[in-house]
Structures are given as C-alpha cells and as structure tokens.
Design a protein around this motif. Structure first.
Motif, PDB file in Angstrom:
ATOM      1  N   TRP A  91       0.809  -1.058  -0.026  1.00 44.06           N
ATOM      2  CA  TRP A  91       0.378  -0.255   0.224  1.00 44.06           C
ATOM      3  C   TRP A  91       1.049   0.914   0.055  1.00 44.06           C
ATOM      4  CZ3 TRP A  91      -4.622   1.633  -0.896  1.00 44.06           C
ATOM      5  CH2 TRP A  91      -4.885   3.520  -0.507  1.00 44.06           C
ATOM      6  N   VAL A  92       1.837   1.113   1.126  1.00 46.25           N
ATOM      7  CA  VAL A  92       3.162   2.333   1.203  1.00 46.25           C
ATOM      8  C   VAL A  92       3.805   2.358  -0.480  1.00 46.25           C
ATOM      9  CG1 VAL A  92       5.764   2.953   1.741  1.00 46.25           C
ATOM     10  CG2 VAL A  92       2.988   2.358   3.280  1.00 46.25           C
ATOM     11  N   ASP A  93       3.681   1.414  -1.208  1.00 44.49           N
ATOM     12  CA  ASP A  93       4.146   1.502  -2.350  1.00 44.49           C
ATOM     13  C   ASP A  93       3.239   2.087  -3.733  1.00 44.49           C
ATOM     14  OD1 ASP A  93       7.284   0.178  -2.029  1.00 44.49           O
ATOM     15  OD2 ASP A  93       6.020  -1.745  -3.055  1.00 44.49           O
ATOM     16  N   LEU A  94       2.199   1.295  -3.334  1.00 41.73           N
ATOM     17  CA  LEU A  94       1.174   2.343  -4.455  1.00 41.73           C
ATOM     18  C   LEU A  94       1.355   3.558  -3.858  1.00 41.73           C
ATOM     19  CD1 LEU A  94      -1.099   2.113  -6.204  1.00 41.73           C
ATOM     20  CD2 LEU A  94      -2.525   1.299  -4.841  1.00 41.73           C
ATOM     21  N   MET A  95       1.115   4.384  -2.755  1.00 42.48           N
ATOM     22  CA  MET A  95       1.263   5.913  -2.373  1.00 42.48           C
ATOM     23  C   MET A  95       2.622   6.935  -3.066  1.00 42.48           C
ATOM     24  SD  MET A  95      -2.436   6.061  -1.618  1.00 42.48           S
ATOM     25  CE  MET A  95      -2.240   7.227  -1.361  1.00 42.48           C
ATOM     26  N   ILE A  96       3.427   5.929  -3.574  1.00 41.36           N
ATOM     27  CA  ILE A  96       4.543   6.220  -3.769  1.00 41.36           C
ATOM     28  C   ILE A  96       4.283   7.025  -5.015  1.00 41.36           C
ATOM     29  CG2 ILE A  96       6.841   5.699  -3.960  1.00 41.36           C
ATOM     30  CD1 ILE A  96       7.228   4.801  -0.719  1.00 41.36           C
ATOM     31  N   ALA A  97       4.096   5.337  -5.928  1.00 44.95           N
ATOM     32  CA  ALA A  97       3.644   6.038  -6.538  1.00 44.95           C
ATOM     33  C   ALA A  97       2.895   7.044  -7.748  1.00 44.95           C
ATOM     34  CB  ALA A  97       3.730   4.383  -7.678  1.00 44.95           C
ATOM     35  N   PHE A  98       1.745   6.912  -6.524  1.00 41.45           N
ATOM     36  CA  PHE A  98       0.947   8.039  -7.019  1.00 41.45           C
ATOM     37  C   PHE A  98       1.602   8.990  -6.850  1.00 41.45           C
ATOM     38  CE2 PHE A  98      -2.532  10.983  -4.875  1.00 41.45           C
ATOM     39  CZ  PHE A  98      -3.344  11.193  -5.973  1.00 41.45           C
ATOM     40  N   GLU A  99       2.164   9.598  -5.556  1.00 44.08           N
ATOM     41  CA  GLU A  99       3.256  10.880  -5.090  1.00 44.08           C
ATOM     42  C   GLU A  99       3.871  11.374  -6.545  1.00 44.08           C
ATOM     43  OE1 GLU A  99       3.812  14.048  -2.968  1.00 44.08           O
ATOM     44  OE2 GLU A  99       2.447  12.675  -2.278  1.00 44.08           O
ATOM     45  N   PRO A 156      -2.410  11.012 -20.639  1.00 43.06           N
ATOM     46  CA  PRO A 156      -2.560  10.467 -18.946  1.00 43.06           C
ATOM     47  C   PRO A 156      -1.650  10.265 -18.703  1.00 43.06           C
ATOM     48  CG  PRO A 156      -2.591   8.738 -20.921  1.00 43.06           C
ATOM     49  CD  PRO A 156      -2.531   9.823 -21.891  1.00 43.06           C
ATOM     50  N   LEU A 157      -1.564   9.351 -17.255  1.00 44.93           N
ATOM     51  CA  LEU A 157      -0.929   8.949 -16.441  1.00 44.93           C
ATOM     52  C   LEU A 157      -0.890   8.211 -15.800  1.00 44.93           C
ATOM     53  CD1 LEU A 157      -2.124  12.942 -14.858  1.00 44.93           C
ATOM     54  CD2 LEU A 157       0.921  12.727 -14.818  1.00 44.93           C
ATOM     55  N   ASN A 158      -0.530   7.227 -16.250  1.00 46.31           N
ATOM     56  CA  ASN A 158       0.101   6.062 -15.576  1.00 46.31           C
ATOM     57  C   ASN A 158       0.766   5.604 -14.202  1.00 46.31           C
ATOM     58  OD1 ASN A 158      -0.624   5.682 -18.076  1.00 46.31           O
ATOM     59  ND2 ASN A 158       1.915   5.069 -19.574  1.00 46.31           N
ATOM     60  N   ILE A 159       0.112   4.937 -13.111  1.00 49.99           N
ATOM     61  CA  ILE A 159       0.435   4.600 -12.678  1.00 49.99           C
ATOM     62  C   ILE A 159       0.626   3.106 -11.259  1.00 49.99           C
ATOM     63  CG2 ILE A 159      -0.461   4.391  -9.654  1.00 49.99           C
ATOM     64  CD1 ILE A 159      -1.973   7.069 -10.498  1.00 49.99           C
ATOM     65  N   ASN A 160       2.248   2.620 -11.653  1.00 48.37           N
ATOM     66  CA  ASN A 160       1.969   1.263 -11.561  1.00 48.37           C
ATOM     67  C   ASN A 160       1.038   0.825 -10.109  1.00 48.37           C
ATOM     68  OD1 ASN A 160       3.800   0.058 -13.131  1.00 48.37           O
ATOM     69  ND2 ASN A 160       5.511   1.781 -12.167  1.00 48.37           N
ATOM     70  N   LEU A 161       0.956  -0.361 -10.456  1.00 52.81           N
ATOM     71  CA  LEU A 161      -0.037  -1.099  -9.613  1.00 52.81           C
ATOM     72  C   LEU A 161       0.679  -2.367  -8.956  1.00 52.81           C
ATOM     73  CD1 LEU A 161      -3.524  -1.934 -10.233  1.00 52.81           C
ATOM     74  CD2 LEU A 161      -2.992  -0.205  -8.588  1.00 52.81           C
ATOM     75  N   PRO A 162       1.587  -2.174  -7.640  1.00 52.56           N
ATOM     76  CA  PRO A 162       1.925  -3.503  -7.560  1.00 52.56           C
ATOM     77  C   PRO A 162       1.683  -4.606  -7.178  1.00 52.56           C
ATOM     78  CG  PRO A 162       1.792  -1.770  -5.380  1.00 52.56           C
ATOM     79  CD  PRO A 162       0.839  -1.621  -6.668  1.00 52.56           C
ATOM     80  N   PHE A 163       2.387  -6.156  -7.604  1.00 55.96           N
ATOM     81  CA  PHE A 163       2.142  -6.706  -8.387  1.00 55.96           C
ATOM     82  C   PHE A 163       1.009  -7.570  -7.143  1.00 55.96           C
ATOM     83  CE2 PHE A 163       2.652 -11.542  -7.570  1.00 55.96           C
ATOM     84  CZ  PHE A 163       2.087 -11.721  -8.948  1.00 55.96           C
ATOM     85  N   SER A 164       1.346  -7.339  -5.943  1.00 58.42           N
ATOM     86  CA  SER A 164       0.874  -8.216  -4.511  1.00 58.42           C
ATOM     87  C   SER A 164      -0.734  -7.265  -4.476  1.00 58.42           C
ATOM     88  CB  SER A 164       1.703  -7.784  -3.404  1.00 58.42           C
ATOM     89  OG  SER A 164       1.278  -6.325  -2.852  1.00 58.42           O
ATOM     90  N   PHE A 165      -0.910  -6.461  -5.361  1.00 59.72           N
ATOM     91  CA  PHE A 165      -1.911  -5.526  -5.210  1.00 59.72           C
ATOM     92  C   PHE A 165      -3.299  -6.551  -6.886  1.00 59.72           C
ATOM     93  CE2 PHE A 165      -5.455  -2.885  -6.932  1.00 59.72           C
ATOM     94  CZ  PHE A 165      -6.223  -2.694  -5.741  1.00 59.72           C
ATOM     95  N   ILE A 166      -2.839  -6.469  -7.525  1.00 60.99           N
ATOM     96  CA  ILE A 166      -2.767  -7.328  -8.354  1.00 60.99           C
ATOM     97  C   ILE A 166      -3.239  -8.634  -8.541  1.00 60.99           C
ATOM     98  CG2 ILE A 166      -2.946  -8.508 -10.858  1.00 60.99           C
ATOM     99  CD1 ILE A 166      -1.122  -5.890 -11.667  1.00 60.99           C
ATOM    100  N   ASP A 167      -2.981  -9.222  -7.832  1.00 60.93           N
ATOM    101  CA  ASP A 167      -2.499 -10.886  -6.808  1.00 60.93           C
ATOM    102  C   ASP A 167      -3.335 -10.574  -5.894  1.00 60.93           C
ATOM    103  OD1 ASP A 167      -1.303 -13.076  -6.559  1.00 60.93           O
ATOM    104  OD2 ASP A 167      -0.376 -13.155  -4.466  1.00 60.93           O
ATOM    105  N   TYR A 168      -3.867 -10.320  -5.466  1.00 62.03           N
ATOM    106  CA  TYR A 168      -4.566  -9.776  -4.066  1.00 62.03           C
ATOM    107  C   TYR A 168      -5.583 -10.066  -4.253  1.00 62.03           C
ATOM    108  CZ  TYR A 168      -5.878  -8.980   1.051  1.00 62.03           C
ATOM    109  OH  TYR A 168      -6.248  -9.590   2.293  1.00 62.03           O
TER     110      TYR A 168
END
Length: 667
Positions: free
Chosen positions: A373-381, A394-406
């Motif tokens: 979750w912290v990673d996702l917010m850093i990517a958003f920042e 457009p702006l692309n935001i990386n979703l961490p693998f564990s987000f997709i997996d979970y």
C-alpha cells in the motif's frame, strides 16, 4: 433592572458553578485594576553558538542551521540516503519505523525502505507510521496519552512517536555539527526551533514542547533553549530576504516553479541567474544577504501582504503589515486556514480506488499488505507532481504485483475486469499493469482540496483588514503544484502580485532559522484566545445571577467571574505584560490559588460559560508570612505576544513568586 447583557449572562449560567465545587476560598480584585505594558522585559536570549530549526512536516521533514557568528549563512541538512524519482530530496519523508517490541528503528527514507524490504509475514509485526502530524490538529481533546495507529493497526502513544522523531533529528544535527566543527558538539550550545502551523490550537503547540522535553532536545529547566515558530511567520521572515533571482513572480510569467510541463522555468531569467539558481540547488549553504530583498524594498510603511503556507496537512494564512524603519512585522488578522493540505488529494485517490475495487478490499489490502500500500501511494505521489493545467497525455500509475495478486484471490476475478465493470470511465487499464488516468481524472482529485483553499482565500480577502494586499507569497511544498498556482491566479485576478520563492519547500525551514536568530522580529501578534482568571466580586443584587451568590463570613460574593486579561483577536506586542492585583477573599488564607482560563469567545462574563477551559493554575504559599498591609496584595502577571504564554504571581509584601507554564492539554 437587568440589562440585556445580564440576561445573556443569566442564560449562560445554566452550568453549575465550578468555583463552589472547587471549594476555593478564591481571590477578589483590588480596585482599581491597572494594566501595564512592559515591553522592555523581553529576555535578550542566552548565548547560543548555533540555531538549529526542525521543520517537522506532515509529509516531509528536515532541519537547517546557522552559526550565530555568521547568521547570513543558512546550511540545510546533508542529503538523505534513499529518495524518490521525481522528488527533490532535501527533506526526508515523515515516516517512522518501530521494531516489533516498540523500540525506535529508523526514520525517513531509511524507515520506508527497510519496511518495504521486510517479508510480509514479518512486516505485520513492525510498527510503521506516516503522516501522523495531522493527528495533533484533528484531535479535539489532545492529551499526553493521545495515541496513533500504525500501518498494521496497532496503537502507539503519539508523544513517544514525536519524541523519537525529535531525538532522531537531534542526533543527526549534532553529528553534522560535530563533523563541521571537528569536535564533540555540545547540545547546550544549540538553540532549537520547531515549526508548527499557526492555526494549531494551544494544546498542539504545547504537545510539541512536551515531546521535545521527552526526547532530550531540551530540558524543562531550560525552556528558553527551545523556540516554537509558526510556519507562515517563518516563511514571512524569509520572504523579506528574497532577491529577484530567488523567486518566480506569477504576475509576470505563468510558468510553474520547477514543474512546468516543458520545464521552461524562468524563460525571463538571464543566463547568469540560471547558473546562480543551479549552483544554489546543488549547494547546501544558502546565503541570506543582510540587506532587504529588492521586492521588499518596494514595500512602504503600512503595506500589507499575505503568506499562504500550503503544506501536506494544513494550509495556513497570515496577514502581515510592515513597520518601518526596522521592517518589523505586525500581524493584522489572526491566523486562519484548515486541513486543506496536499494529503487531501491522496484521500481522493483512495476514494477513487474504493469506488473501483470496493472499500472492503482496500481496507483489507492496507492491513494485509501494508508495505505494498505504501508503494502504491509512492507511485501515486510522483504522478501527482506531474499534474498540470495544460497536460494532454494520460498519467500512468504502477499497481504493485501484490495488489493485482491479492485482488484476484479476494474477488475471484482480475483487476482488469474490475476496471471494465466499474462506472469510472476516465481510469483505464494499460497492458503494462498500470492504471491509466486521463489528465481530467487527475485534476478532479485536486479539485476538492483546491476549492477549499480558494474559498478560504476569498473569505479572507473580504475582511476589511485584508484589503489592499500588495503581495501574496505562496510557500510550502504544495505551492509547487501548477494547478494550485493557476487557481490562486484566477481567484486574485491581478489584485495582488503572487510570489513563489525557489526551493519553496525549504522556505519555512530557512525562515525558522532566521526567527531563532532573532525571535523579536515579529513585534505584534493577534491573540488567538481570550485569557483571564476566575475571581470573586462583591455580589450586586439585580446585576449578578442569584445562583452565583456565595456567602462567606457574612460577605456576599458573586463567584465564577471571568476577569479578562486579554481578548481574542486583540493586538498584543511582543513581551507585553498585563498586570493585575488581587487580594485573598479571606484574609487568613495560607495558600492562594489563581486559576487561569481561556476561551475562543471575545466577550465572556463567567468561567462556567460554555467553551471556557481552565488552562493553568498558580499556587502561591503565603503561610508563615505576615503582611503589614491590611489587605495582602497578590500581583498576577501574564506575558503575551510570543508564540507561547507565561504567567506568574507575586506576593507583594514578601516578594515570593511563582511561575506557571500554562497547561492546555486535557488530563
């Protein structure tokens, strides 16, 4: 006959009498009440070798220092390890990590990176906290026991966390000072300055001081070693020193500060100036010239300007006026603002994610995979910083693998499916595993926060004290946002010149050092509260409410009277003393207790009215002393105009004195 005012008092007297329940013999004013303003008694300050200011921000923190022998050289802290792409790392994130047994482990980038690298099975036992400063602003009855929630849901005492953070800064700064001077640097030679938002209530300011005592930054025996500076005031002091090459004047050019889409900062700047700025960026030593900046020299006696400090958590607005010849500052309108910092944009992003993936999933994900979750917010920042008014792509935001997996485990279908099914049409899924946001979608995340700020500015500019504003200084990390800059420009329609300093995120830090070198620079402030003491007055039939009657030794007293020392929004000069004389209601009293009360209301009659809070007590032991006078005179002095308030009581016949630090924290 009762007057209208008395009726109001009687209506407000529904609350029971505090004085009767305290069983206090009490004090009564010696008439006439006299007030003296002793502005000469400002302590000149001790001989410190260096001033170190700590900017303890909601999202990022840092320190800077200057030696008192060369006050024109402000040094910002060494570069931190770590750092994010697209974010200049002069400051470090306000994040802290505690071990599973609640011992301090690390702060800033180090804390974040270590936490991120832990195995999920381990990381759930570690306590990771970020953006916790806002808790001091939002907690109504702040106390020494207020707690905070770590990322794993566990609770820790806020005072411990703040003390750990201050101890970390103390250690870093002393280490750097020792390296600079080539010997062990003594903490007693440091005057510390901690910055707080001006709109913070008194309890939050006191909480910071308590944390400083707990961290060993300064000791209770030497409170003068720590100065609490108000963030927009610090910014204001720094802005006086600005030279033309150290700022962007938005009224002349419409490029953004460091963040224009094509990075054309200062097309209007000469080659030499560009070089100067580039060198300044790389150097950590910042020269403040003893002269006043060119911009400032345009200001005349009585000119007014507004400082808008836009941080991560709060937005603070202060209105100052120039007093010549020394160019001292006078506060014209009490600090205002609110929790409209850039964090609001993060909350909007979170709301968007909940809309797409479901609140239940996001709540679970934050607790089960806190590091991701912290990673996702850093990517958003970093994408948040790329938002600009004219952006087309457009702006692309990386979703961490564990987000997709979970998500797949949690819902049984893919993230891509969720995006297709959701009714959020401006966020798409890109095949590289990213959320693709249209510029409009990103701008809409900014809108609620920026609207709040603009609404507040509009209200402020309608106040009579705030007419005719020459400059508006936009400072703080959020001031770098091109969207915010454009909104402020549109609102002002050329009524004031908008000035943005370079290194806008360090403005407060540098100003706080200047303030620590000379705290008397701000001469007049507005009192945020009404202060007074609880006294007994002779009971007057028809004037005082009957339920306030107290008969003692045959004398009829009116209890709970609020004797005002200073009213909210009243101008107070630096070091201004208000002095009152009282006498014990009962001559044989051995201990005299004076209770100090405060309230946000300007007019107040009784200490039992709603919104009146006890914020301090002075206990004066007069046992074993005889007073020659028939009525013993007790002088009570309160000193205002500083960022904090001091009170003392003196027994005139014996010279016995007690001091009180006023206590605003709930117990």
């Amino acid at each position: 006959m009762t007057t209208k005012e008395d009726n109001i008092l009687i209506d407000e007297m529904a609350n029971p009498s505090p004085a009767k329940s305290l069983g206090d013999p009490g004090i009564t004013p010696l008439s006439p009440t006299h007030i003296q303003n002793d502005t000469d008694q400002v302590p000149s300050g001790m001989a410190f070798v260096v001033v170190v200011a700590i900017d303890f921000g909601t999202t990022s923190s840092g320190y800077a220092y200057a030696f008192t022998k060369e006050p024109e050289c402000i040094h910002t802290m060494r570069r931190w390890e770590g750092g994010d792409p697209g974010v200049s790392n002069q400051k470090t994130p306000t994040t802290i990590l505690l071990t599973p047994d609640r011992k301090f482990h690390s702060f800033g980038y180090a804390a974040r990176d270590f936490y991120h690298d832990l195995d999920p099975s381990e990381s759930k036992h570690w306590l990771y906290l970020e953006k916790f400063k806002m808790k001091l602003h939002t907690t109504a009855n702040l106390s020494i026991n207020t707690d905070l929630q770590a990322a794993n849901g566990k609770r820790v005492k806020a005072l411990d966390i703040f003390a750990y953070a201050l101890a970390f800064f103390k250690e870093q700064a002393l280490k750097e000072l020792s390296d600079q001077t080539g010997g062990e640097f003594d903490n007693n030679d440091v005057r510390w300055v901690i910055t707080v938002p001006a709109i913070w209530k008194m309890p939050a300011k006191q909480f910071m001081r308590e944390a400083a005592y707990k961290s060993g930054l300064v000791s209770r025996d030497n409170p003068e070693q720590l100065v609490i500076a108000l963030e927009p005031e610090a910014a204001s002091i720094y802005c006086r020193k600005l030279r033309l090459h150290q700022m962007v004047d938005l009224s002349i050019q419409t490029t953004q500060n460091d963040f224009s889409p094509t990075d054309n900062v200062g097309n209007t700047m000469t080659q030499a100036n560009k070089e100067h700025v580039r060198r300044n960026r790389q150097s950590r030593t910042f020269l403040v010239e003893n002269v006043v900046g060119e911009l400032w020299s345009e200001l005349e006696e009585g000119d007014r300007y507004v400082v808008v400090d836009c941080g991560g958590g709060t937005v603070d607005l202060t209105v100052h006026q120039i007093r010549l010849p020394e160019g001292h500052l006078k506060e014209l309108y009490k600090a205002s603002g609110g929790p409209y910092g850039s964090l609001g944009i993060d909350y909007e992003f979170e709301k968007l994610l909940c809309q797409i993936f479901g609140q239940d999933f996001i709540d679970q994900f934050k607790i089960k995979r806190p590091a991701a979750w912290v990673d996702l917010m850093i990517a958003f920042e970093s994408r948040k910083r790329a938002a600009a008014p004219g952006r087309a792509n457009p702006l692309n935001i990386n979703l961490p693998f564990s987000f997709i997996d979970y998500y797949k485990k949690f819902r049984g279908h893919s993230v891509e499916h969720a995006l297709r099914k959701s009714n959020v049409d401006f966020v798409k899924w890109s095949s590289q595993g990213m959320l693709r946001m249209s510029p409009d979608a990103m701008n809409s995340l900014f809108k609620p926060t920026i609207d709040h700020i603009i609404q507040h500015l509009n209200e402020l500019f309608e106040k009579p004290e705030v007419s005719d504003i020459k400059f508006l200084f936009l400072v703080g990390g959020f001031a770098e946002s091109a969207l915010l800059q454009q909104a402020v420009q549109n609102m002002l329609e050329g009524r004031s010149r908008i000035i943005i300093p370079h290194d806008v995120g360090l403005t407060i830090l540098k100003g706080a050092v200047l303030f620590g070198l000379d705290p008397s620079i701000i001469k007049v402030r507005r009192s945020p509260l009404t202060y007074g003491v609880g006294v007994l007055n002779r009971f007057v039939e028809g004037k005082h409410p009957p339920e306030k009657l107290l008969v003692k030794d045959g004398t009829r007293w009116c209890t709970d009277v609020f004797d005002t020392f200073i009213a909210a929004d009243q101008s107070v000069a630096l070091g201004e003393m208000v002095k009152r004389s009282y006498t014990p209601a009962k001559p044989s009293q051995q201990v005299i207790v004076i209770h100090v009360y405060c309230t946000e209301k300007e007019k107040v009659g009784f200490i039992s009215e709603s919104g009146v809070k006890k914020c301090g007590s002075l206990r004066l032991d007069v046992s074993g002393t005889e007073s020659a006078a028939t009525r013993r005179e007790i002088q009570t002095l309160m000193q205002f105009g500083d960022t904090e308030i001091r009170a003392m009581a003196v027994d005139v016949s014996t010279g016995r004195t007690v001091k009180a630090s006023i206590d605003f924290l709930s117990h």
